[in-house]
Design a protein around this motif. Structure first.
Motif, mmCIF file in Angstrom:
data_model
loop_
_atom_site.group_PDB
_atom_site.id
_atom_site.type_symbol
_atom_site.label_atom_id
_atom_site.label_comp_id
_atom_site.label_asym_id
_atom_site.label_seq_id
_atom_site.Cartn_x
_atom_site.Cartn_y
_atom_site.Cartn_z
ATOM 1 N N PRO A 1 0.158 22.196 4.628
ATOM 2 C CA PRO A 1 0.995 22.991 3.558
ATOM 3 C C PRO A 1 0.388 24.551 4.084
ATOM 4 C CG PRO A 1 -1.033 21.958 2.829
ATOM 5 C CD PRO A 1 -0.967 21.226 4.110
ATOM 6 N N LEU A 2 1.269 25.235 3.932
ATOM 7 C CA LEU A 2 1.172 26.872 4.158
ATOM 8 C C LEU A 2 1.212 27.632 2.834
ATOM 9 C CD1 LEU A 2 3.246 27.602 7.083
ATOM 10 C CD2 LEU A 2 0.985 27.203 6.962
ATOM 11 N N THR A 3 1.649 27.116 1.908
ATOM 12 C CA THR A 3 1.939 27.759 0.457
ATOM 13 C C THR A 3 1.521 26.753 -0.734
ATOM 14 O OG1 THR A 3 4.240 27.025 -0.075
ATOM 15 C CG2 THR A 3 3.919 29.102 1.258
ATOM 16 N N HIS A 4 1.297 27.446 -1.800
ATOM 17 C CA HIS A 4 0.747 26.491 -3.105
ATOM 18 C C HIS A 4 1.963 25.534 -3.287
ATOM 19 C CE1 HIS A 4 -1.921 29.763 -3.418
ATOM 20 N NE2 HIS A 4 -2.901 29.133 -4.065
ATOM 21 N N LYS A 5 3.119 25.874 -3.357
ATOM 22 C CA LYS A 5 4.192 25.179 -3.559
ATOM 23 C C LYS A 5 4.218 23.948 -2.537
ATOM 24 C CE LYS A 5 9.285 24.740 -4.426
ATOM 25 N NZ LYS A 5 9.412 23.420 -3.496
ATOM 26 N N GLU A 6 4.011 24.249 -1.206
ATOM 27 C CA GLU A 6 3.950 23.120 -0.401
ATOM 28 C C GLU A 6 2.773 22.189 -0.503
ATOM 29 O OE1 GLU A 6 5.928 25.284 3.660
ATOM 30 O OE2 GLU A 6 4.098 24.408 3.718
ATOM 31 N N LEU A 7 1.510 22.567 -1.042
ATOM 32 C CA LEU A 7 0.503 21.982 -1.020
ATOM 33 C C LEU A 7 0.943 20.876 -2.472
ATOM 34 C CD1 LEU A 7 -2.229 20.881 -0.819
ATOM 35 C CD2 LEU A 7 -2.896 22.851 -2.271
ATOM 36 N N MET A 8 1.466 21.367 -3.428
ATOM 37 C CA MET A 8 1.816 20.607 -4.627
ATOM 38 C C MET A 8 2.798 19.536 -4.376
ATOM 39 S SD MET A 8 -0.154 21.524 -7.195
ATOM 40 C CE MET A 8 0.864 20.540 -8.347
ATOM 41 N N ASP A 9 3.509 19.849 -3.424
ATOM 42 C CA ASP A 9 4.892 18.896 -2.835
ATOM 43 C C ASP A 9 4.247 17.693 -2.190
ATOM 44 O OD1 ASP A 9 6.638 20.258 -4.256
ATOM 45 O OD2 ASP A 9 7.487 21.325 -2.205
ATOM 46 N N GLU A 10 3.221 18.069 -1.397
ATOM 47 C CA GLU A 10 2.603 17.228 -0.509
ATOM 48 C C GLU A 10 1.620 16.234 -1.543
ATOM 49 O OE1 GLU A 10 2.655 16.153 2.554
ATOM 50 O OE2 GLU A 10 4.031 17.587 3.122
ATOM 51 N N LEU A 11 0.972 16.871 -2.259
ATOM 52 C CA LEU A 11 0.113 15.878 -3.330
ATOM 53 C C LEU A 11 1.029 15.030 -4.221
ATOM 54 C CD1 LEU A 11 -2.484 18.792 -4.439
ATOM 55 C CD2 LEU A 11 -2.832 16.670 -2.994
ATOM 56 N N TRP A 12 2.198 15.594 -4.606
ATOM 57 C CA TRP A 12 2.998 14.483 -5.533
ATOM 58 C C TRP A 12 3.445 13.763 -4.444
ATOM 59 C CZ3 TRP A 12 3.365 14.019 -10.425
ATOM 60 C CH2 TRP A 12 3.039 15.249 -11.111
ATOM 61 N N LEU B 1 -9.241 18.118 1.221
ATOM 62 C CA LEU B 1 -8.592 17.055 0.529
ATOM 63 C C LEU B 1 -8.656 15.811 1.732
ATOM 64 C CD1 LEU B 1 -5.845 18.752 -1.202
ATOM 65 C CD2 LEU B 1 -7.815 17.582 -2.095
ATOM 66 N N LYS B 2 -8.218 16.300 2.890
ATOM 67 C CA LYS B 2 -8.072 15.284 3.979
ATOM 68 C C LYS B 2 -9.550 14.654 4.386
ATOM 69 C CE LYS B 2 -4.215 17.465 6.349
ATOM 70 N NZ LYS B 2 -3.841 18.345 7.644
ATOM 71 N N ALA B 3 -10.792 15.653 4.065
ATOM 72 C CA ALA B 3 -11.979 15.197 4.444
ATOM 73 C C ALA B 3 -12.369 14.023 3.450
ATOM 74 C CB ALA B 3 -13.014 16.217 4.301
ATOM 75 N N GLU B 4 -11.694 14.043 2.191
ATOM 76 C CA GLU B 4 -11.847 13.053 0.949
ATOM 77 C C GLU B 4 -11.070 11.907 1.336
ATOM 78 O OE1 GLU B 4 -14.289 13.343 -1.280
ATOM 79 O OE2 GLU B 4 -15.091 14.932 -0.114
ATOM 80 N N GLY B 5 -10.163 11.765 2.137
ATOM 81 C CA GLY B 5 -9.296 10.689 2.468
ATOM 82 C C GLY B 5 -8.051 10.920 1.918
ATOM 83 N N ILE B 6 -7.645 12.031 1.482
ATOM 84 C CA ILE B 6 -6.302 12.421 0.882
ATOM 85 C C ILE B 6 -5.528 12.790 1.931
ATOM 86 C CG2 ILE B 6 -4.773 13.565 -0.650
ATOM 87 C CD1 ILE B 6 -7.224 13.670 -2.505
ATOM 88 N N GLU B 7 -4.746 12.086 2.780
ATOM 89 C CA GLU B 7 -3.870 12.473 3.875
ATOM 90 C C GLU B 7 -2.680 12.964 3.582
ATOM 91 O OE1 GLU B 7 -4.581 12.779 7.128
ATOM 92 O OE2 GLU B 7 -6.702 11.809 6.757
ATOM 93 N N LEU B 8 -2.396 14.267 3.813
ATOM 94 C CA LEU B 8 -1.219 14.925 3.735
ATOM 95 C C LEU B 8 -0.072 14.744 4.973
ATOM 96 C CD1 LEU B 8 -2.465 18.142 1.941
ATOM 97 C CD2 LEU B 8 -1.870 15.983 1.021
ATOM 98 N N GLY B 9 1.141 14.761 4.400
ATOM 99 C CA GLY B 9 2.315 14.689 5.604
ATOM 100 C C GLY B 9 1.951 15.780 6.653
ATOM 101 N N GLN B 10 1.887 17.014 5.948
ATOM 102 C CA GLN B 10 2.064 18.333 6.834
ATOM 103 C C GLN B 10 1.092 19.199 6.489
ATOM 104 O OE1 GLN B 10 5.712 20.267 7.238
ATOM 105 N NE2 GLN B 10 5.802 20.782 5.025
ATOM 106 N N PHE C 1 1.980 12.085 -1.988
ATOM 107 C CA PHE C 1 0.719 11.281 -1.786
ATOM 108 C C PHE C 1 0.408 10.375 -2.964
ATOM 109 C CE2 PHE C 1 -3.641 10.338 -2.492
ATOM 110 C CZ PHE C 1 -4.051 9.725 -1.128
ATOM 111 N N TYR C 2 0.482 10.748 -4.223
ATOM 112 C CA TYR C 2 0.362 10.061 -5.526
ATOM 113 C C TYR C 2 1.373 9.321 -5.479
ATOM 114 C CZ TYR C 2 -3.904 12.550 -6.387
ATOM 115 O OH TYR C 2 -5.273 13.012 -6.302
ATOM 116 N N SER C 3 2.546 9.506 -5.238
ATOM 117 C CA SER C 3 3.690 8.729 -5.438
ATOM 118 C C SER C 3 3.572 7.302 -4.703
ATOM 119 C CB SER C 3 5.044 9.238 -5.251
ATOM 120 O OG SER C 3 5.271 9.514 -3.723
ATOM 121 N N ARG C 4 2.879 7.581 -3.494
ATOM 122 C CA ARG C 4 2.527 6.343 -2.625
ATOM 123 C C ARG C 4 1.445 5.500 -2.954
ATOM 124 N NH1 ARG C 4 2.912 10.277 1.792
ATOM 125 N NH2 ARG C 4 0.707 9.923 1.784
ATOM 126 N N THR C 5 0.651 5.985 -3.827
ATOM 127 C CA THR C 5 -0.713 5.155 -4.371
ATOM 128 C C THR C 5 -0.335 4.510 -5.524
ATOM 129 O OG1 THR C 5 -1.653 7.097 -5.566
ATOM 130 C CG2 THR C 5 -2.194 6.784 -2.959
#
Length: 280
Positions: A263-274, A252-261, A276-280
């Motif tokens: 993620p170690l779990t699926h839940k953390e990944l989903m939280d980071e994606l939410w 995702l980072k390679a595609e320009g989707i910068e995450l805050g930290q 990210f999209y709330s900022r765009t």
């Protein structure tokens, strides 16, 4: 006087007989009280040698090892093993009793506990690993996950300060591995105990407070799971993979989707994606 570490390696080197290579080369690290540390590395990196040195099954040619402030040597090896209990990869190699309850009682008898105290500890340890009702079962007829839970119960009954899991989930399927890790996590909530996980399964690392990465007989890196998994490329170079979530995060980072930290779990990944999209 400061409290000693639960385990401390000081400039430890070890070489197996008939081997030209050193399995460990001047290794130093420590395990704090009530800390969960994962020791990872590829086959031959030295991680399983560390486990056997902790419990006095092997003796280093150089350096010193202390458990709860005691030097690991022949003089106090039984006290060390009372403080640091070990669960091995194949639980069948640990069973000595004809039934589950006999197996747990064996270790308690060796340590000289009286019958009333033994009964309390056997009851506690079986409940801790969710194996009540299996007291009279033959250990060898249990499933792989059940066998490992009984092996853990046998160690817990002695109430060690330190629990060492030496590739204890290697023979289990993913569901069994997760069950054993959740069991250990539950035990830590019930009472203070340090956990050392020797593993090649990086998903187990997520449970740890700290990670020690071994490579070529040396400590290669130390850090939190997040810090270690952030080293995608470096881990690959020494023969270690990372969990699916960190692979996906990297893509995702390679595609320009910068995450805050990281993620170690699926839940953390989903939280980071939410986020990210709330900022765009």
């Amino acid at each position: 006087m400061s409290t000693p570490y639960d385990i401390e390696f000081k400039n430890v080197s070890f070489q197996y007989p008939q081997s030209d290579e050193w399995a460990l080369k001047d290794v130093s690290f420590h395990i704090n009280e009530n800390e969960w540390v994962a020791v990872i590395g590829h086959n031959g990196s030295g991680k399983s040698t560390i486990a056997k040195l902790m419990n006095g099954l092997l003796t280093p040619q150089h350096g010193h090892i202390q458990v709860k402030g005691m030097e690991v040597n022949e003089e106090n090896i039984w006290e060390v093993r009372k403080r640091a209990g070990m669960v091995f990869q194949n639980p069948d190699n640990q069973f000595v009793g004809t039934t589950v309850i006999d197996d747990i009682a064996f270790g308690l008898e060796n340590h000289g506990f009286l019958r009333d105290e033994m009964l309390k500890r056997m009851d506690y340890s079986l409940k801790a690993v969710n194996m009540e009702g299996y007291e009279n079962h033959e250990p060898h007829n249990l499933s792989g996950g059940q066998k490992q839970r009984v092996a853990i119960a046998s160690v817990l009954a002695v109430e060690p300060d330190i629990l060492i899991l030496d590739e204890a989930t290697a023979m289990l399927d993913p569901k069994g591995r997760r069950s054993i890790m959740e069991t250990v996590h539950h035990v830590r909530r019930e009472r203070e105990v340090s956990v050392i996980t020797i593993t090649h399964d990086l998903n187990e690392v997520l449970f740890a407070d700290r990670v020690i990465v071994m490579n070529d007989g040396k400590v290669w890196r130390e850090g939190t799971p997040r810090e270690i998994f952030n080293l995608h490329e470096e881990l690959n170079q020494i023969g270690l993979d990372t969990p699916f979530v960190t692979h996906l995060s990297s893509s995702l980072k390679a595609e320009g989707i910068e995450l805050g930290q990281e993620p170690l779990t699926h839940k953390e990944l989903m939280d980071e994606l939410w986020t990210f999209y709330s900022r765009t």
